[in-house]
Design a protein around this motif. Structure first.
Motif, PDB file in Angstrom:
ATOM      1  N   CYS A  16       0.844  -1.192   0.000  1.00  0.00           N
ATOM      2  CA  CYS A  16       0.000   0.000   0.000  1.00  0.00           C
ATOM      3  C   CYS A  16       0.880   1.243   0.000  1.00  0.00           C
ATOM      4  CB  CYS A  16      -0.899   0.007   1.238  1.00  0.00           C
ATOM      5  SG  CYS A  16      -0.033   0.300   2.791  1.00  0.00           S
ATOM      6  N   MET A  17       0.249   2.366  -0.241  1.00  0.00           N
ATOM      7  CA  MET A  17       0.901   3.646   0.003  1.00  0.00           C
ATOM      8  C   MET A  17       0.526   4.014   1.440  1.00  0.00           C
ATOM      9  SD  MET A  17       2.772   4.434  -2.514  1.00  0.00           S
ATOM     10  CE  MET A  17       3.206   6.131  -2.195  1.00  0.00           C
ATOM     11  N   PHE A  18       1.534   4.122   2.279  1.00  0.00           N
ATOM     12  CA  PHE A  18       1.384   4.381   3.705  1.00  0.00           C
ATOM     13  C   PHE A  18       1.627   5.874   3.906  1.00  0.00           C
ATOM     14  CE2 PHE A  18       2.401   4.581   8.120  1.00  0.00           C
ATOM     15  CZ  PHE A  18       1.988   3.407   8.729  1.00  0.00           C
ATOM     16  N   THR A  19       0.584   6.613   4.273  1.00  0.00           N
ATOM     17  CA  THR A  19       0.675   8.066   4.362  1.00  0.00           C
ATOM     18  C   THR A  19       0.618   8.521   5.819  1.00  0.00           C
ATOM     19  OG1 THR A  19      -0.402   8.276   2.217  1.00  0.00           O
ATOM     20  CG2 THR A  19      -0.371  10.241   3.608  1.00  0.00           C
ATOM     21  N   THR A  20       1.569   9.376   6.154  1.00  0.00           N
ATOM     22  CA  THR A  20       1.657   9.977   7.480  1.00  0.00           C
ATOM     23  C   THR A  20       1.622  11.500   7.325  1.00  0.00           C
ATOM     24  OG1 THR A  20       4.073   9.906   7.317  1.00  0.00           O
ATOM     25  CG2 THR A  20       3.002   8.112   8.512  1.00  0.00           C
ATOM     26  N   PHE A  21       1.465  12.169   8.441  1.00  0.00           N
ATOM     27  CA  PHE A  21       1.551  13.622   8.462  1.00  0.00           C
ATOM     28  C   PHE A  21       2.962  13.951   8.892  1.00  0.00           C
ATOM     29  CE2 PHE A  21       0.387  17.912  10.099  1.00  0.00           C
ATOM     30  CZ  PHE A  21      -0.175  18.392   8.925  1.00  0.00           C
ATOM     31  N   SER A  22       3.718  14.609   8.022  1.00  0.00           N
ATOM     32  CA  SER A  22       5.147  14.783   8.253  1.00  0.00           C
ATOM     33  C   SER A  22       5.437  15.814   9.333  1.00  0.00           C
ATOM     34  CB  SER A  22       5.854  15.185   6.958  1.00  0.00           C
ATOM     35  OG  SER A  22       5.620  16.548   6.679  1.00  0.00           O
ATOM     36  N   THR A  23       6.681  15.811   9.744  1.00  0.00           N
ATOM     37  CA  THR A  23       7.132  16.767  10.759  1.00  0.00           C
ATOM     38  C   THR A  23       7.136  18.189  10.211  1.00  0.00           C
ATOM     39  OG1 THR A  23       9.416  16.262  10.139  1.00  0.00           O
ATOM     40  CG2 THR A  23       8.508  15.089  12.036  1.00  0.00           C
ATOM     41  N   ASP A  24       7.055  18.344   8.873  1.00  0.00           N
ATOM     42  CA  ASP A  24       6.983  19.670   8.243  1.00  0.00           C
ATOM     43  C   ASP A  24       5.543  20.073   7.935  1.00  0.00           C
ATOM     44  OD1 ASP A  24       9.775  19.838   8.240  1.00  0.00           O
ATOM     45  OD2 ASP A  24       9.908  18.820   6.301  1.00  0.00           O
ATOM     46  N   ASN A  25       4.589  19.409   8.597  1.00  0.00           N
ATOM     47  CA  ASN A  25       3.160  19.675   8.405  1.00  0.00           C
ATOM     48  C   ASN A  25       2.699  19.445   6.971  1.00  0.00           C
ATOM     49  OD1 ASN A  25       2.709  20.274  11.122  1.00  0.00           O
ATOM     50  ND2 ASN A  25       3.394  22.378  10.820  1.00  0.00           N
ATOM     51  N   GLU A  26       3.248  18.420   6.348  1.00  0.00           N
ATOM     52  CA  GLU A  26       2.833  17.999   5.020  1.00  0.00           C
ATOM     53  C   GLU A  26       2.589  16.498   5.063  1.00  0.00           C
ATOM     54  OE1 GLU A  26       5.963  19.072   2.369  1.00  0.00           O
ATOM     55  OE2 GLU A  26       5.598  21.218   2.555  1.00  0.00           O
ATOM     56  N   PHE A  27       1.851  15.999   4.079  1.00  0.00           N
ATOM     57  CA  PHE A  27       1.650  14.563   3.989  1.00  0.00           C
ATOM     58  C   PHE A  27       2.882  13.927   3.366  1.00  0.00           C
ATOM     59  CE2 PHE A  27      -2.730  16.163   3.936  1.00  0.00           C
ATOM     60  CZ  PHE A  27      -3.230  15.443   5.001  1.00  0.00           C
ATOM     61  N   GLY A  28       3.230  12.753   3.866  1.00  0.00           N
ATOM     62  CA  GLY A  28       4.329  11.976   3.296  1.00  0.00           C
ATOM     63  C   GLY A  28       3.851  10.554   3.058  1.00  0.00           C
ATOM     64  N   SER A  29       4.115  10.029   1.873  1.00  0.00           N
ATOM     65  CA  SER A  29       3.687   8.672   1.534  1.00  0.00           C
ATOM     66  C   SER A  29       4.868   7.864   1.037  1.00  0.00           C
ATOM     67  CB  SER A  29       2.620   8.700   0.434  1.00  0.00           C
ATOM     68  OG  SER A  29       1.474   9.374   0.855  1.00  0.00           O
ATOM     69  N   ARG A  30       4.774   6.567   1.288  1.00  0.00           N
ATOM     70  CA  ARG A  30       5.777   5.642   0.792  1.00  0.00           C
ATOM     71  C   ARG A  30       5.138   4.272   0.656  1.00  0.00           C
ATOM     72  NH1 ARG A  30       4.807   7.595   5.348  1.00  0.00           N
ATOM     73  NH2 ARG A  30       6.718   8.718   5.626  1.00  0.00           N
ATOM     74  N   PRO A  31       5.622   3.455  -0.296  1.00  0.00           N
ATOM     75  CA  PRO A  31       5.078   2.094  -0.409  1.00  0.00           C
ATOM     76  C   PRO A  31       5.550   1.243   0.759  1.00  0.00           C
ATOM     77  CG  PRO A  31       6.809   2.458  -2.045  1.00  0.00           C
ATOM     78  CD  PRO A  31       6.620   3.747  -1.320  1.00  0.00           C
ATOM     79  N   MET A  32       4.631   0.474   1.312  1.00  0.00           N
ATOM     80  CA  MET A  32       4.949  -0.420   2.435  1.00  0.00           C
ATOM     81  C   MET A  32       4.268  -1.765   2.186  1.00  0.00           C
ATOM     82  SD  MET A  32       6.597   1.275   5.072  1.00  0.00           S
ATOM     83  CE  MET A  32       6.112   0.398   6.538  1.00  0.00           C
ATOM     84  N   GLY A  33       4.988  -2.825   2.462  1.00  0.00           N
ATOM     85  CA  GLY A  33       4.421  -4.159   2.351  1.00  0.00           C
ATOM     86  C   GLY A  33       3.704  -4.545   3.636  1.00  0.00           C
ATOM     87  N   THR A  34       2.489  -4.999   3.509  1.00  0.00           N
ATOM     88  CA  THR A  34       1.714  -5.440   4.664  1.00  0.00           C
ATOM     89  C   THR A  34       2.275  -6.767   5.165  1.00  0.00           C
ATOM     90  OG1 THR A  34      -0.250  -4.387   3.742  1.00  0.00           O
ATOM     91  CG2 THR A  34      -0.613  -6.030   5.470  1.00  0.00           C
ATOM     92  N   ALA A  35       2.651  -6.810   6.435  1.00  0.00           N
ATOM     93  CA  ALA A  35       3.194  -8.042   7.015  1.00  0.00           C
ATOM     94  C   ALA A  35       2.072  -8.982   7.451  1.00  0.00           C
ATOM     95  CB  ALA A  35       4.105  -7.717   8.197  1.00  0.00           C
ATOM     96  N   LYS A  36       1.003  -8.411   8.014  1.00  0.00           N
ATOM     97  CA  LYS A  36      -0.067  -9.239   8.571  1.00  0.00           C
ATOM     98  C   LYS A  36      -1.296  -8.370   8.804  1.00  0.00           C
ATOM     99  CE  LYS A  36      -1.714 -12.815  11.061  1.00  0.00           C
ATOM    100  NZ  LYS A  36      -2.121 -14.045  10.457  1.00  0.00           N
ATOM    101  N   ILE A  37      -2.461  -8.963   8.613  1.00  0.00           N
ATOM    102  CA  ILE A  37      -3.708  -8.371   9.085  1.00  0.00           C
ATOM    103  C   ILE A  37      -4.275  -9.386  10.066  1.00  0.00           C
ATOM    104  CG2 ILE A  37      -6.005  -7.518   8.506  1.00  0.00           C
ATOM    105  CD1 ILE A  37      -4.889  -6.861   5.716  1.00  0.00           C
ATOM    106  N   ASP A  38      -4.343  -8.997  11.331  1.00  0.00           N
ATOM    107  CA  ASP A  38      -4.748  -9.962  12.357  1.00  0.00           C
ATOM    108  C   ASP A  38      -6.269 -10.098  12.408  1.00  0.00           C
ATOM    109  OD1 ASP A  38      -5.760  -7.884  14.038  1.00  0.00           O
ATOM    110  OD2 ASP A  38      -3.879  -7.751  15.153  1.00  0.00           O
ATOM    111  N   ASP A  39      -6.746 -10.986  13.248  1.00  0.00           N
ATOM    112  CA  ASP A  39      -8.176 -11.279  13.320  1.00  0.00           C
ATOM    113  C   ASP A  39      -9.016 -10.108  13.832  1.00  0.00           C
ATOM    114  OD1 ASP A  39      -7.730 -13.802  12.301  1.00  0.00           O
ATOM    115  OD2 ASP A  39      -7.647 -14.766  14.274  1.00  0.00           O
ATOM    116  N   ASP A  40      -8.370  -9.133  14.478  1.00  0.00           N
ATOM    117  CA  ASP A  40      -9.076  -7.941  14.943  1.00  0.00           C
ATOM    118  C   ASP A  40      -9.081  -6.834  13.888  1.00  0.00           C
ATOM    119  OD1 ASP A  40      -9.754  -8.991  17.442  1.00  0.00           O
ATOM    120  OD2 ASP A  40      -7.807  -8.435  18.285  1.00  0.00           O
ATOM    121  N   GLY A  41      -8.445  -7.091  12.734  1.00  0.00           N
ATOM    122  CA  GLY A  41      -8.399  -6.109  11.666  1.00  0.00           C
ATOM    123  C   GLY A  41      -7.223  -5.160  11.732  1.00  0.00           C
TER     124      GLY A  41
END
Length: 162
Positions: free
Chosen positions: A20-45
């Motif tokens: 997925c593209m994993f988006t955070t709110f950066s320390t410079d008050n901007e959005f930052g995105s990067r591709p990240m591989g999902t390791a696991k989705i547990d039974d609680d979601g």
């Protein structure tokens, strides 16, 4: 109690893509995105990722833990956007359970790497589009809508809560 139906939708759509593209709110008050591989989705979601404890995204999560995960599979015409809260988790048992050979490319020291940490994303709500019809069917629906003036039927679209 979590909604099992919505967790099943999340798991099915996200696990089929894995990245997925994993988006955070950066320390410079901007959005930052990067591709990240999902390791696991547990039974609680909860959605789990591996990262470096000292990475920029870890710092961003520590400042503002609101994140957005965007999964996309254009070949199947499926799209998923997940809003949630992220936290850094140092859990050796989970690291070992969720580890795969692919993660070793980023962490050559393996599961014992002192900089290795997990990110746990607890979904709050998601939005998805699922038009798993062939591209020809989608194109036909769009062309039909152009001719008739109707809205094209591009499959299922819904918002889900966790």
């Amino acid at each position: 109690m979590k909604n099992e139906k919505n967790i099943a939708i999340l798991k099915e759509m996200a696990e089929s893509v894995r990245t997925c593209m994993f988006t955070t709110f950066s320390t410079d008050n901007e959005f930052g995105s990067r591709p990240m591989g999902t390791a696991k989705i547990d039974d609680d979601g909860n959605v789990w990722f591996f990262t470096n404890e000292f990475s920029l995204k870890s710092k961003e999560i520590s400042k503002d833990n609101n994140v957005l995960l965007a999964y996309s599979d254009p070949s199947k015409n499926t799209y998923l956007s997940v809003n949630g809260k992220a936290e850094l988790v140092d859990d050796q048992i989970r690291k070992e359970a969720y580890w795969s050979i692919f993660i070793k490319a980023w962490f050559p020291k393996g599961v014992e790497d002192p900089n290795l940490i997990l990110i746990k994303v607890t979904p709050e709500h998601a939005e998805y589009w699922d038009s798993s019809s062939s591209k020809a069917v989608v194109l036909f629906s769009i062309l039909k809508a152009v001719v008739t003036g109707d809205t094209p039927d591009l499959g299922k679209h819904d918002t889900i809560k966790f």
